[in-house]
Design an enzyme around this catalytic site. Structure first.
Site, PDB file in Angstrom:
ATOM      1  CD  GLU A  40      -2.239   1.437   2.863  1.00 35.96           C
ATOM      2  OE1 GLU A  40      -2.493   2.466   3.360  1.00 35.96           O
ATOM      3  OE2 GLU A  40      -2.492   0.144   3.611  1.00 35.96           O
ATOM      4  NE  ARG A  44       0.310   7.936   5.557  1.00 35.68           N
ATOM      5  CZ  ARG A  44       0.933   7.117   6.857  1.00 35.68           C
ATOM      6  NH1 ARG A  44       1.995   7.269   7.480  1.00 35.68           N
ATOM      7  NH2 ARG A  44      -0.045   6.260   7.040  1.00 35.68           N
ATOM      8  CB  THR A  68      -2.712   8.185   3.234  1.00 36.18           C
ATOM      9  OG1 THR A  68      -1.887   7.410   3.923  1.00 36.18           O
ATOM     10  CG2 THR A  68      -3.175   9.559   4.014  1.00 36.18           C
ATOM     11  CE  LYS A 128      -5.437   2.180   8.031  1.00 34.49           C
ATOM     12  NZ  LYS A 128      -4.519   3.076   6.960  1.00 34.49           N
TER      13      LYS A 128
END
Length: 211
Positions: A40, A44, A68, A128
């Site tokens: 993943e 960011r 994210t 998640k």
């Protein structure tokens, strides 16, 4: 094997923060050598999308997703670059709907029963659980799983080699974390270290699963 089953078979989702996209392929190969065949890459940093594209185009052995993801625009851009799954820290109905429409695996962040029920209403069965260490850890997952028997959890946050076995629960599809692929090691080119961390972790999981 569908993607959800593949994630479950691996049992790990490295949360990867890349500052320089030129390190993306080497990072992916380091993970693969450590018996981890998916990653993943977070959005960011400005390099995130380029890194996803490089892995998607150049490393067939590793499945790459985007993490994210904070907006629908982010999700669309990541999918266009080759992301095979999308991970969001919270649950955004707009992102969920779009990914489901495009047949892209979406893993939204959910903590409370209310959030989980809202995600289920949209057709989600894998969530998640983040940040796991601040919201009760594996004990919270056990409690939630007793009510939401059809939901699979991917806990992330405060998990490492030292406590990963606590999360080897029937309700846990896989465990996510940045410890598998430290940002500093990527930046410094310590790809052998990344492989060693992954091997140590996958060996522990394999031993637990074989018991």
């Amino acid at each position: 094997m569908d993607l959800t089953k593949k994630i479950g078979a691996c049992g790990l989702i490295p949360v990867v923060v890349i500052d320089d996209a030129s390190n993306a392929v080497k990072t992916a190969m380091a993970l693969k050598k450590g018996n981890v065949d998916l990653m993943e890459i977070t959005l960011r940093t400005p390099a995130g999308l380029d890194a996803i594209e490089k892995v998607a185009n150049d490393v067939d052995e590793v499945i790459v997703g985007a993490g994210t993801v904070l907006s629908l625009e982010n999700a669309k851009s990541a999918i266009d670059r080759g992301a095979k799954f999308i991970v969001t820290p919270g649950s955004d109905p707009e992102i969920v709907s779009y990914c489901l429409e495009k047949n892209i695996l979406i893993i939204p962040g959910c903590i409370t029963p209310t959030e989980i029920m809202a995600a289920m209403k949209q057709g989600i069965d894998t969530i998640k659980f983040f940040p796991a260490n601040l919201y009760g850890g594996y004990k919270a997952i056990q409690s939630l799983a007793s009510v939401f028997g059809n939901i699979k959890f991917i806990p992330t946050g405060g998990i490492g080699v030292e406590n990963i076995l606590d999360y080897q629960l029937p309700a846990v599809l896989a465990v996510g974390g940045a410890w598998l692929c430290p940002r500093e090691d990527i930046a410094q080119g310590n790809f052998k270290t990344i492989t060693e961390i992954c091997l140590k972790t996958t060996e522990k999981i394999s031993e637990k699963r074989s018991m």
